[in-house]
Design an enzyme around this catalytic site. Structure first.
Site, PDB file in Angstrom:
ATOM      1  N   SER A 231     -13.491 -15.651   7.115  1.00  0.00           N
ATOM      2  CA  SER A 231     -12.745 -16.499   6.202  1.00  0.00           C
ATOM      3  C   SER A 231     -12.362 -17.780   6.908  1.00  0.00           C
ATOM      4  CB  SER A 231     -11.452 -15.789   5.780  1.00  0.00           C
ATOM      5  OG  SER A 231     -11.714 -14.552   5.179  1.00  0.00           O
ATOM      6  N   SER A 269     -15.956 -13.895   2.364  1.00  0.00           N
ATOM      7  CA  SER A 269     -15.097 -14.907   2.964  1.00  0.00           C
ATOM      8  C   SER A 269     -13.886 -15.182   2.082  1.00  0.00           C
ATOM      9  CB  SER A 269     -15.904 -16.199   3.145  1.00  0.00           C
ATOM     10  OG  SER A 269     -15.387 -16.977   4.193  1.00  0.00           O
ATOM     11  N   ASP A 271     -11.769 -18.147   1.574  1.00  0.00           N
ATOM     12  CA  ASP A 271     -11.659 -19.572   1.886  1.00  0.00           C
ATOM     13  C   ASP A 271     -10.630 -20.204   0.968  1.00  0.00           C
ATOM     14  OD1 ASP A 271     -13.725 -19.308   3.819  1.00  0.00           O
ATOM     15  OD2 ASP A 271     -15.173 -19.276   2.186  1.00  0.00           O
TER      16      ASP A 271
END
Lengths: 356, 356, 356, 356
Positions: A231, A269, A271
């Protein structure tokens, strides 16, 4: 050594004096780094929008989700009300509740908050479980409070510190990074600062140079192996007088900066971009006699230079995190090497980015 | 000449045989180019998800909005129902209603649609008003139908054609561009194709080389002048069996490809991504006896390679649009130069991207 | 007769003097009704936020989508920039492009807009295809302009007029309805007005009385037959000084008003709410010398009474549309009866809502 | 006594055998009620989607935010990946981190999860700070685990139990409520169940009868005093085979049910809806050999009856919570009266809802 020490400039705008999110007036950052025995490699990082009681003097804010495989706390209230009312904490995935709890304690115990019964803690995270015994949940509330107390407005410490202690990026050691941009006076002279916690993958590019490809170390480089997951937490601060709507737009641009480093926002991820404005002209008092607030806001048409600044600062903050991070050994003997600077310098020369 | 003809590869994945969105099985593209007198420089481009009656056999789809200063038609129904039921048309800003009307006519008149009373036309646009007399609204429904009828599965014509006839990108002549990527067989062997209509600004980078900066031609290069506004329409097609949720995630990655070309998604930009799947296993019949549909879907964990493909294909499609576009004169004697290929080739050499 | 004429009050807040969206200072509404031969039953309704050049003096606005099976034009730019720059037009589903085109013509031709090359027309719709030959697309740009020109600040004409000419609601004749609420002076004295175009289904309730159930006329009342589909366009205006974020929140409440009439936002429904503020303190000039705008905004904490007003005004506007609509025959001999007022009055008595 | 015991039916669909969310096959609910001394009045409620290891066998899910003044944990990952991987916990505002932590412990310690390093706990809350010493944060991880362990598939206990122990609704004692609806066999025979934690305000309506107004106890009833704030957590379960997109649509309808009780989703309200499907045909295994999953999904066109069921079940669940809750004294001697049943029965008679 930073990329900029090597003479490589990312983007076209100037940095602030510290090239750090703390160039934004009022912003303070503190770390707590937890390294214990052979397998605890984690920490917490606190970002404070200003010096005062943030609950009583909230700041306009927005959160943009690039890819939502993550456990960030606080999203919905920030989106609904358009503000942040606590310090922002970054830590590891499984310590988000502990950090949120610490923010509640911190807020309830602040002078002036004696009657507060509702707090919206904002906590981001990445998963440092490769080097860190994340299942052990070693972060305590005290650690988080320590990070808040350690906050100052100096140049942000980068690399293996705070929430970046155990992170991994592009197969190398990641960490905390920061950078800033200042607009020309004619465009308002505003500062945009970025702070990132890098823990993701893809095909690393540094200032446009295909480093990951050249080193043959990138997602899919050996077909099925290698995961780009992880991430990237991104925090943007600005002194431009923006409301939540334009802060959300600003936040979206950070992911464009991430893209330029070769990140792909993979399935696994998380983000997230948290953006806030420190401008006093848009500050939001918790209680007010008057039903109407007068605010000064930058017009939509003036946003593009700030967008550019956010992209550049985020890209450079990510690269800075890689240059600052050092090789670390952790859980189960796992080792993450720092980026190979000699090879990278050679590549930067081969690709015309460094000219002797 | 394309960037790939020069020996420069963008990304790490292989292209499809045509390096075109038409590499995706079933996809057809057609253009109508309208150049008249000294000031009409516009057109329409049609993208068809398959050969049949798209209203009767809808395809799963999603639309992601990078920056919403634009007039795209059809967004909300695509988001609600997760599908597209017409060809996709790209054209100029003020001709969106005409194109939408043409799609209604087209759909109502198709065999099998005699009882249809509701159609959701999907039309994207960019503003070609610098070269084109856009206020004159020269596109007619016939032109739009012509673009649909012209659609085939050959390599997409690029540059000053169709909806790209009059567009501008990074201060140069923009246009239509396309590219594709094919995953390794072990990862499913799926194809992702991108088609773009480029009409935006920022600081041009080609394969990581800071072309805009070197040519001293970029947003803010002379302080207050120069606007990065305009828009980029991006269309992604894939034969991977994805539902609307994962298509939305795929669509978000196209903006990351745009970022790598130096785009900044400026305030005045309409950056939209339309993504759809041509896989027959996820096709959505308009009417069905059975209340339940059985669909085969790629698992979330398998999305990352497709994300990477979308980023790469979009980046290369944008660069392809610039290499294909030619200098054009239009409205009020305005001239847009094509990118200066000689200078760019020199820069690609200086920056180690082309090695003789 | 209106429901209020019968002595039934919906909600607890007072109406404005006209009980109409035109109670909101500056708002004007105009209709064009198109009834031709046996099968043309349609029209257009225009809502203007103020008297001036709306493109040059935009109003803050937001659009909330209850259920997005609809073709509304203009969504993404309103959401991105937080404003509306044209009159709002309501019409039938297949005439959205024509109405959008008319708004472009209207805007381009206004004095002061000679250099405008980008316009974001906002057009909503419902499907009047049961009574109207909707496939014939009988609405022309002239009709739409006529609706704009007819706009005034009188009490809104309701029922079978303008965009409500051919609509159907709860199995009865629907149409245009409007209502308003005024807050107590201590709460700011603001007005919230609603205008609706009703064309949807469910289980009709009037002031809490289960009319649909009692009349045995509701969705699912005969098991598989009967569709609740169709749509409801809702427009909210207020003179409270709100920005786009709080207007979005206000817009969400209109769907709660719809719910109280027994609407269910069925799969096939396009339930959109467009909300804007007419307050001059939040007006957004198209061009401005200064980069900073000073705006006065109502604080979040003061929103709840406005939310309540939006719910009440929307509920009553929907009921008003049903009371105003008259029986109509249209396409293929289809007939929609007006609500059976005698029976409803009896039900209102049986359920204690009318006490003689 | 429940409203249904009084002979009042809400809506037109049949309830399930228990009129409880546990009518949905596989769903289990457990409470932990914490009443200590004079000022601890709180608890936790656990909702389990199925009997197995939920992390290993995730369920498709979505979360809709009616008004986001709340601290719900887990939103972004549910939205991104379309599934839930833990039990759902409801508790008080300041105990969300503790409950999230408990869910992490619970998940990490389950057999089969030995290598899990990332967990997305889903926790909702309302603020019981009027009766409860919420600042004391009395809920512990053990309490939360107890709620999970107590879960069974019996009729849900309602009123002052679990997360509803200390809540307030419409100025009366609120609590936990539940209800369900079953579709006719011809429409699939699916069940929709709702569970709510009521802690909000507005103008109470029971089965369309304006109870709040008649009792002169409603938001704004004495002008400036009285706050409608607080929140309503709503959980919807169904055995219909829905994916995340259609579950999101289903979730939106719960707020329409809330509207029918007189709720207004006030500024300070956290109105969240968590919806999931228990159908085994859409179950999402954590790990799978195959990249492709075959799922059976209900078509969009079949959703409307489910929407209706969600509206009805939510409305009745809220009313059930009020009928089940009993008068309670708590913090600082604060007392919340249960709804005045005698008066309400009289009103239900006056308004023709109960006929002797």
């Amino acid at each position: 050594t930073t990329i900029r020490d090597l003479g490589v400039e990312i983007g076209v705008l100037n940095t602030g004096p510290l090239n750090s999110i703390t160039d934004v007036y009022g912003v303070k950052v503190g770390h707590y780094t937890l390294i214990q025995g052979s397998d605890v490699r984690t920490g917490a990082t606190a970002i404070l929008a200003h010096d005062g009681n943030i609950f009583q003097q909230k700041v306009p804010a927005a959160i943009y989700i690039g890819n939502g495989f993550g456990k960030l706390a606080g999203y919905s209230q920030v989106e609904e009300l358009g503000n942040i009312e606590t310090p922002i904490i970054l830590t590891n995935t499984l310590s988000v509740p502990t950090a949120a709890d610490a923010l509640i304690d911190y807020t309830l115990s602040q002078e002036g908050n004696e009657d507060v019964r509702s707090v919206n803690p904002v906590v981001g995270e990445t998963n440092d479980g490769y080097l860190n015994d994340i299942r052990g949940q070693h972060i305590t509330k005290k650690h988080v409070i320590s990070a808040i107390k350690a906050a100052d407005s100096n140049k942000v410490q980068q690399g293996n510190v705070g929430a970046g202690t155990g992170t991994r990026a592009f197969g190398f050691k990641g960490g905390i990074g920061s950078s800033s941009r200042v607009l020309p006076e004619k465009l308002g002279g505003y500062t945009v600062g970025a702070l990132v916690q890098t823990n993701f993958g893809g095909v690393l590019e540094i200032a446009g140079v295909p480093v990951g490809k050249e080193l043959n170390k990138y997602y899919l480089s050996d077909s099925l192996n290698g995961s780009p997951d992880g991430s990237c937490m991104m925090v943007l601060a600005t002194d431009a007088p923006l409301d939540a709507r334009n802060l959300k737009r600003l936040a979206k641009r950070a992911v464009m900066g991430l893209a330029k480093t070769g990140g792909i926002a993979s399935n696994g991820s998380g983000d997230y971009v948290i953006a806030f404005s420190t401008s006093e002209s848009v500050r939001i008092p918790y209680s007010a006699e008057q039903p109407i607030t007068t605010v000064e806001l930058l017009r939509n048409e003036r946003m593009s230079p700030l967008f550019m600044a956010a992209i550049e600062a985020t890209e450079e903050a990510i690269i800075n995190s890689l240059f600052a991070a050092e090789t670390m050994e952790g859980r189960d003997g796992h080792v993450l090497q720092s980026i190979p600077k000699d090879k990278i310098i050679k590549l930067l020369k081969d690709y015309g980015r460094i000219t002797e």
